[in-house]
Design a protein around this motif. Structure first.
Motif, short mmCIF file in Angstrom:
data_model
loop_
_atom_site.label_atom_id
_atom_site.label_comp_id
_atom_site.label_asym_id
_atom_site.label_seq_id
_atom_site.Cartn_x
_atom_site.Cartn_y
_atom_site.Cartn_z
N TYR A 10 6.50 10.43 -0.31
CA TYR A 10 6.11 11.68 0.35
C TYR A 10 6.65 11.73 1.77
N ALA A 11 6.60 10.61 2.49
CA ALA A 11 7.10 10.58 3.87
C ALA A 11 8.61 10.78 3.90
N VAL A 12 9.32 10.13 2.99
CA VAL A 12 10.78 10.29 2.94
C VAL A 12 11.15 11.72 2.56
N ASP A 13 10.43 12.29 1.61
CA ASP A 13 10.70 13.68 1.23
C ASP A 13 10.54 14.62 2.43
N GLU A 14 9.49 14.39 3.19
CA GLU A 14 9.23 15.22 4.38
C GLU A 14 10.36 15.09 5.39
N ASP A 72 1.91 21.32 -14.28
CA ASP A 72 1.98 20.59 -15.54
C ASP A 72 0.70 19.84 -15.89
N ILE A 73 -0.18 19.61 -14.92
CA ILE A 73 -1.40 18.85 -15.22
C ILE A 73 -2.67 19.53 -14.72
N ARG A 74 -2.54 20.61 -13.98
CA ARG A 74 -3.72 21.21 -13.35
C ARG A 74 -4.81 21.56 -14.35
N ASP A 75 -4.47 22.30 -15.40
CA ASP A 75 -5.50 22.79 -16.32
C ASP A 75 -6.21 21.63 -17.02
N LYS A 81 0.82 -1.21 0.00
CA LYS A 81 0.00 0.00 0.00
C LYS A 81 0.86 1.26 0.00
N GLU A 82 2.06 1.16 0.57
CA GLU A 82 2.95 2.32 0.61
C GLU A 82 3.45 2.73 -0.77
N MET A 83 3.26 1.84 -1.76
CA MET A 83 3.66 2.16 -3.12
C MET A 83 2.49 2.64 -3.98
N LEU A 84 1.30 2.73 -3.40
CA LEU A 84 0.20 3.37 -4.11
C LEU A 84 0.58 4.83 -4.34
N THR A 85 0.17 5.38 -5.46
CA THR A 85 0.65 6.71 -5.82
C THR A 85 -0.40 7.79 -5.62
N VAL A 86 0.04 8.92 -5.11
CA VAL A 86 -0.72 10.16 -5.16
C VAL A 86 -0.14 10.93 -6.33
N VAL A 87 -0.89 11.00 -7.38
CA VAL A 87 -0.49 11.48 -8.70
C VAL A 87 0.60 10.53 -9.22
N LEU A 107 -8.23 9.28 -2.37
CA LEU A 107 -8.77 9.91 -3.57
C LEU A 107 -8.73 11.44 -3.46
N THR A 108 -9.03 11.95 -2.28
CA THR A 108 -8.98 13.40 -2.07
C THR A 108 -7.58 13.93 -2.26
N ALA A 109 -6.59 13.20 -1.72
CA ALA A 109 -5.20 13.62 -1.89
C ALA A 109 -4.81 13.68 -3.35
N ASN A 110 -5.24 12.71 -4.13
CA ASN A 110 -4.92 12.72 -5.56
C ASN A 110 -5.49 13.95 -6.25
N VAL A 111 -6.70 14.31 -5.91
CA VAL A 111 -7.32 15.49 -6.52
C VAL A 111 -6.58 16.76 -6.10
N VAL A 112 -6.34 16.90 -4.80
CA VAL A 112 -5.70 18.12 -4.30
C VAL A 112 -4.28 18.28 -4.85
N PHE A 113 -3.50 17.21 -4.82
CA PHE A 113 -2.13 17.31 -5.30
C PHE A 113 -2.08 17.48 -6.82
#
Length: 294
Positions: free
Chosen positions: A41-45, A276-279, A28-34, A264-270
Motif C-alpha cells: 500500500y505504501a509503495v502504491d501510494e 469482488d468480495i463486498r457482498d 509486520k510490513e508483510m501482514l495483509t489488508v485483505v 482489523l478496521t482497515a481489513n473491514v473497510v478495504f
C-alpha cells in the motif's frame, strides 16, 4: 525552483512486537489488508505520487520484503500455464521498474530518525519522501500526492497531519499550526509525544513526510529523545529554525495498522470497498448480528 522529489524511503526494520506471534517469522510490513501487504500500500501510494526510486531500510529476517518486490518466475510460469493472465498482469504491475529498488540495513533498533539516516547514501543530497508502512490511508488522491501538490507550490518540507482527541496526543508527534488553509499551512513548532497538557495542538504527524536532505546532517549527531531513540521529530524541530515546514491536513482516512484495532478496521473497510468480495463479506458480517448498513 525546488528539486523534484524522486525518491521515497520506507523504514521496515521494526520488530513488530505488538503482533507477536504472527510477526515472529513474518515481517509486520508483510501482514495483509485483505490481500495486499502493508508495504505494498505504501509503495502504491508513492508510485501514484510520481516517485521513481524506492529505498527500504530493513533489519534481520526482512528478506521476504526484498523477495516481494522481485519477480518469481516459477509462479509466473504457473499462472501463465493455468491461463490466469489477469492475476499475472496485476503482479507485474505491482513491481517498481527494474533497478529502482534499494535495500540497506539498520543493524540496531535505534529509532525512526536513525533508520532515516541509514538511507542517506542511497537517497543522495536531494529531497525525499518518507512513508511509514504501518500507516495505511484510504484517500483519493493518495496522501503523498496531496502533499506533492503543496510541495510544488511551497517547496521546503511537507508533513501530513490529522486531528486526534487531545487525550491521545501523547502517542504521536504533534505540531503547532500557523497561517494557511488545510492544503498548506505553516508549521511553527513540533514536539514528540507530549503530555496532553503540553501539546501545542491536537494535530498529529501522520507518517508521511517530504524532507530536505539537510535533515541527514542533523540526524548524524542527533541525541536520543523520547523512548531512548533517535527521533525524526527532534531533527525536524531543529531544521525548522532554518527551513520552512508546511502542514497538509489531508483528505481521507488513516488506519494505524501497527495496532490491532487499526489493522482489523482497515481489513473491514478495504474489504467492503472491493466489488469482488463486498457482498459475500457483508453477508458474513450480518450473520454475526453486527449492525452494518448497506
Amino acid at each position: 525552483m525546488q528539486k523534484r522529489v524522486r525518491t521515497a524511503v520506507f523504514p521496515v526494520a521494526g520488530l513488530g512486537t505488538r503482533f507477536l506471534p504472527a510477526t515472529k517469522a513474518l515481517p509486520k510490513e508483510m501482514l495483509t489488508v485483505v490481500d495486499r501487504p502493508l508495504i505494498q500500500y505504501a509503495v502504491d501510494e508513492a508510485r501514484e505520487a510520481g516517485i521513481e526510486n524506492f529505498v527500504f531500510v530493513t533489519g534481520r529476517n526482512k528478506d521476504i520484503i526484498e523477495d516481494h518486490f522481485d519477480r518469481q518466475f516459477e509462479l509466473e510460469t504457473t499462472l501463465e500455464a493455468r491461463g490466469k493472465t489477469d492475476t499475472l498482469e496485476r503482479l507485474r504491475q505491482d513491481l517498481p521498474a527494474a533497478g529502482r529498488t534499494s535495500f540497506t540495513r539498520q543493524q540496531e533498533p535505534l529509532g525512526l530518525g536513525h533508520a532515516v539516516w541509514c538511507a542517506r547514501e542511497l537517497v543522495g543530497y536531494e529531497p525525499f519522501a518518507l512513508l511509514l508502512p504501518d500507516m495505511v490511508f484510504k484517500a483519493e488522491p493518495g496522501v503523498l500526492k496531496q502533499m506533492m501538490r503543496a510541495y510544488e507550490t511551497m517547496g521546503g518540507n511537507i508533513i501530513a497531519v490529522e486531528e486526534v482527541p487531545h487525550s491521545e496526543v501523547s502517542s504521536y508527534g504533534v505540531i503547532a499550526r500557523g497561517d494557511g488553509d488545510d492544503t498548506g499551512f505553516a508549521i511553527t513548532k513540533m514536539v514528540e509525544k507530549p503530555k496532553p497538557a503540553d501539546a501545542p495542538s491536537n494535530l498529529i504527524i501522520s507518517g508521511r513526510y517530504i524532507l530536505q536532505p539537510k535533515v541527514f546532517d542533523l540526524l548524524e549527531d542527533q541525541p536520543r529523545g523520547a523512548g531512548g531513540e533517535v527521533q525524526i521529530t527532534d531533527a525536524m524541530q531543529t531544521l525548522l529554525r532554518s527551513q520552512p515546514f508546511t502542514g497538509v491536513k489531508y483528505q481521507g482516512r488513516s488506519f494505524d495498522c501497527g495496532a490491532k484495532i487499526g489493522f482489523l478496521t482497515a481489513n473491514v473497510v478495504f474489504a467492503l470497498d472491493r466489488d469482488d468480495i463486498r457482498d459475500g463479506f457483508l453477508a458474513e458480517l450480518k450473520k454475526l448480528n453486527i449492525n452494518i448498513s448497506d
